[in-house]
Design a protein around this motif. Structure first.
Motif, PDB file in Angstrom:
ATOM      1  N   TYR A  71      -8.370   5.601  -0.084  1.00 17.08           N
ATOM      2  CA  TYR A  71      -7.439   4.530   0.240  1.00 17.08           C
ATOM      3  C   TYR A  71      -7.817   3.216  -0.424  1.00 17.08           C
ATOM      4  O   TYR A  71      -6.955   2.526  -0.962  1.00 17.08           O
ATOM      5  CB  TYR A  71      -7.354   4.369   1.766  1.00 17.08           C
ATOM      6  CG  TYR A  71      -6.300   3.388   2.202  1.00 17.08           C
ATOM      7  CD1 TYR A  71      -4.968   3.770   2.260  1.00 17.08           C
ATOM      8  CD2 TYR A  71      -6.633   2.089   2.539  1.00 17.08           C
ATOM      9  CE1 TYR A  71      -3.989   2.873   2.645  1.00 17.08           C
ATOM     10  CE2 TYR A  71      -5.653   1.189   2.923  1.00 17.08           C
ATOM     11  CZ  TYR A  71      -4.343   1.580   2.976  1.00 17.08           C
ATOM     12  OH  TYR A  71      -3.376   0.690   3.351  1.00 17.08           O
ATOM     13  N   GLU A  72      -9.093   2.852  -0.344  1.00 15.80           N
ATOM     14  CA  GLU A  72      -9.488   1.567  -0.918  1.00 15.80           C
ATOM     15  C   GLU A  72     -10.972   1.559  -1.232  1.00 15.80           C
ATOM     16  O   GLU A  72     -11.782   2.148  -0.521  1.00 15.80           O
ATOM     17  CB  GLU A  72      -9.151   0.430   0.049  1.00 15.80           C
ATOM     18  CG  GLU A  72      -9.292  -0.939  -0.560  1.00 15.80           C
ATOM     19  CD  GLU A  72      -8.715  -2.047   0.306  1.00 15.80           C
ATOM     20  OE1 GLU A  72      -8.740  -3.194  -0.154  1.00 15.80           O
ATOM     21  OE2 GLU A  72      -8.243  -1.777   1.432  1.00 15.80           O
ATOM     22  N   ASP A 109      -3.653   1.014 -10.430  1.00 14.72           N
ATOM     23  CA  ASP A 109      -2.838   0.321 -11.431  1.00 14.72           C
ATOM     24  C   ASP A 109      -3.370   0.676 -12.809  1.00 14.72           C
ATOM     25  O   ASP A 109      -4.587   0.623 -13.043  1.00 14.72           O
ATOM     26  CB  ASP A 109      -2.900  -1.197 -11.239  1.00 14.72           C
ATOM     27  CG  ASP A 109      -2.176  -1.659  -9.990  1.00 14.72           C
ATOM     28  OD1 ASP A 109      -1.203  -0.999  -9.589  1.00 14.72           O
ATOM     29  OD2 ASP A 109      -2.600  -2.680  -9.409  1.00 14.72           O
ATOM     30  N   MET A 132       4.766   4.197  -8.065  1.00 14.96           N
ATOM     31  CA  MET A 132       4.537   4.036  -6.642  1.00 14.96           C
ATOM     32  C   MET A 132       5.694   3.231  -6.078  1.00 14.96           C
ATOM     33  O   MET A 132       6.002   2.163  -6.584  1.00 14.96           O
ATOM     34  CB  MET A 132       3.222   3.312  -6.375  1.00 14.96           C
ATOM     35  CG  MET A 132       2.911   3.237  -4.902  1.00 14.96           C
ATOM     36  SD  MET A 132       1.342   2.449  -4.580  1.00 14.96           S
ATOM     37  CE  MET A 132       1.899   0.879  -3.969  1.00 14.96           C
ATOM     38  N   LEU A 133       6.319   3.753  -5.062  1.00 14.95           N
ATOM     39  CA  LEU A 133       7.419   3.066  -4.389  1.00 14.95           C
ATOM     40  C   LEU A 133       6.951   2.682  -2.998  1.00 14.95           C
ATOM     41  O   LEU A 133       6.157   3.396  -2.395  1.00 14.95           O
ATOM     42  CB  LEU A 133       8.635   3.985  -4.324  1.00 14.95           C
ATOM     43  CG  LEU A 133       9.081   4.474  -5.708  1.00 14.95           C
ATOM     44  CD1 LEU A 133       9.812   5.778  -5.610  1.00 14.95           C
ATOM     45  CD2 LEU A 133       9.917   3.425  -6.384  1.00 14.95           C
ATOM     46  N   ASN A 134       7.416   1.573  -2.483  1.00 12.53           N
ATOM     47  CA  ASN A 134       6.907   1.041  -1.228  1.00 12.53           C
ATOM     48  C   ASN A 134       8.048   0.606  -0.325  1.00 12.53           C
ATOM     49  O   ASN A 134       9.043   0.071  -0.791  1.00 12.53           O
ATOM     50  CB  ASN A 134       6.003  -0.161  -1.566  1.00 12.53           C
ATOM     51  CG  ASN A 134       5.323  -0.715  -0.346  1.00 12.53           C
ATOM     52  OD1 ASN A 134       4.730   0.016   0.433  1.00 12.53           O
ATOM     53  ND2 ASN A 134       5.381  -2.018  -0.181  1.00 12.53           N
ATOM     54  N   TRP A 135       7.894   0.850   0.960  1.00 10.65           N
ATOM     55  CA  TRP A 135       8.809   0.335   1.971  1.00 10.65           C
ATOM     56  C   TRP A 135       8.077  -0.729   2.742  1.00 10.65           C
ATOM     57  O   TRP A 135       7.000  -0.463   3.308  1.00 10.65           O
ATOM     58  CB  TRP A 135       9.223   1.431   2.951  1.00 10.65           C
ATOM     59  CG  TRP A 135      10.198   2.419   2.419  1.00 10.65           C
ATOM     60  CD1 TRP A 135      11.541   2.436   2.646  1.00 10.65           C
ATOM     61  CD2 TRP A 135       9.918   3.562   1.626  1.00 10.65           C
ATOM     62  NE1 TRP A 135      12.113   3.523   2.022  1.00 10.65           N
ATOM     63  CE2 TRP A 135      11.126   4.228   1.383  1.00 10.65           C
ATOM     64  CE3 TRP A 135       8.757   4.084   1.057  1.00 10.65           C
ATOM     65  CZ2 TRP A 135      11.209   5.382   0.618  1.00 10.65           C
ATOM     66  CZ3 TRP A 135       8.840   5.231   0.285  1.00 10.65           C
ATOM     67  CH2 TRP A 135      10.058   5.856   0.076  1.00 10.65           C
ATOM     68  N   ASP A 136       8.593  -1.922   2.824  1.00  8.22           N
ATOM     69  CA  ASP A 136       8.012  -2.969   3.654  1.00  8.22           C
ATOM     70  C   ASP A 136       8.660  -2.850   5.036  1.00  8.22           C
ATOM     71  O   ASP A 136       9.851  -3.118   5.193  1.00  8.22           O
ATOM     72  CB  ASP A 136       8.268  -4.348   3.061  1.00  8.22           C
ATOM     73  CG  ASP A 136       7.559  -5.457   3.809  1.00  8.22           C
ATOM     74  OD1 ASP A 136       7.074  -5.215   4.945  1.00  8.22           O
ATOM     75  OD2 ASP A 136       7.483  -6.570   3.282  1.00  8.22           O
ATOM     76  N   ARG A 138       7.744  -4.355   7.873  1.00  9.03           N
ATOM     77  CA  ARG A 138       7.498  -5.458   8.815  1.00  9.03           C
ATOM     78  C   ARG A 138       8.769  -6.088   9.255  1.00  9.03           C
ATOM     79  O   ARG A 138       9.750  -6.180   8.624  1.00  9.03           O
ATOM     80  CB  ARG A 138       6.602  -6.516   8.184  1.00  9.03           C
ATOM     81  CG  ARG A 138       5.185  -6.012   8.069  1.00  9.03           C
ATOM     82  CD  ARG A 138       4.327  -6.997   7.388  1.00  9.03           C
ATOM     83  NE  ARG A 138       4.450  -6.645   5.960  1.00  9.03           N
ATOM     84  CZ  ARG A 138       4.048  -7.394   4.979  1.00  9.03           C
ATOM     85  NH1 ARG A 138       3.510  -8.538   5.207  1.00  9.03           N
ATOM     86  NH2 ARG A 138       4.153  -7.011   3.747  1.00  9.03           N
TER      87      ARG A 138
END
Length: 138
Positions: A71-72, A109, A132-136, A138
């Motif tokens: 993950y990181e 990246d 990479m696609l992302n859904w925010d 919040r």
């Protein structure tokens, strides 16, 4: 250098400067309590102050089995280019093998040469480009 798994929220709070944002005690507790979530900390031999971390999450699928998602990875600027990142990645990979994971993966990246070099030095193979696609949410 000493590498060990994080087991207490206090350890994660002490590693706060290595993360992208502030560490919250309730999130640290939740992370540590969640099955399949792992975080290793790297320390200089003479210190209890973390100089790096790697986190991973076991992902499981009915037709694939379990793999480790790196993950990181974070290393203090003062300790970069000294093998800390590679050692952390290798520790996570060793755990993944121990747990029976069939593989480990990370998204990077394409312009992040330092990360690419670290992962390659720890044995990762380049699978090519991906989006990479992302859904925010919040």
């Amino acid at each position: 250098m000493r590498i060990s798994p994080a087991t207490t929220p206090a350890q994660l709070l002490a590693a706060g400067p290595l993360f992208d944002g502030p560490t919250r005690p309730e999130w640290a507790e939740r992370f540590l309590a969640a099955p399949g979530h792992h975080l290793f900390l790297a320390y200089r031999e003479e210190s209890d102050i973390p100089v790096g971390f790697v986190s991973g999450v076991e992902t499981i699928h009915p037709d694939k089995g379990t793999e480790m998602f790196l993950y990181e990875l974070g290393v203090a600027e003062t300790h970069r280019r000294h093998g800390v990142g590679r050692a952390l990645v290798e520790a996570l990979a060793a755990l993944a093998r121990e747990l029976g994971c069939y593989g480990m993966w990370v998204g990077v990246d394409t312009g992040n040469e330092a990360a690419l070099a670290t992962y390659r030095s720890a044995g990762a193979k380049d699978e090519g480009r991906f989006a990479m696609l992302n859904w925010d949410l919040r």
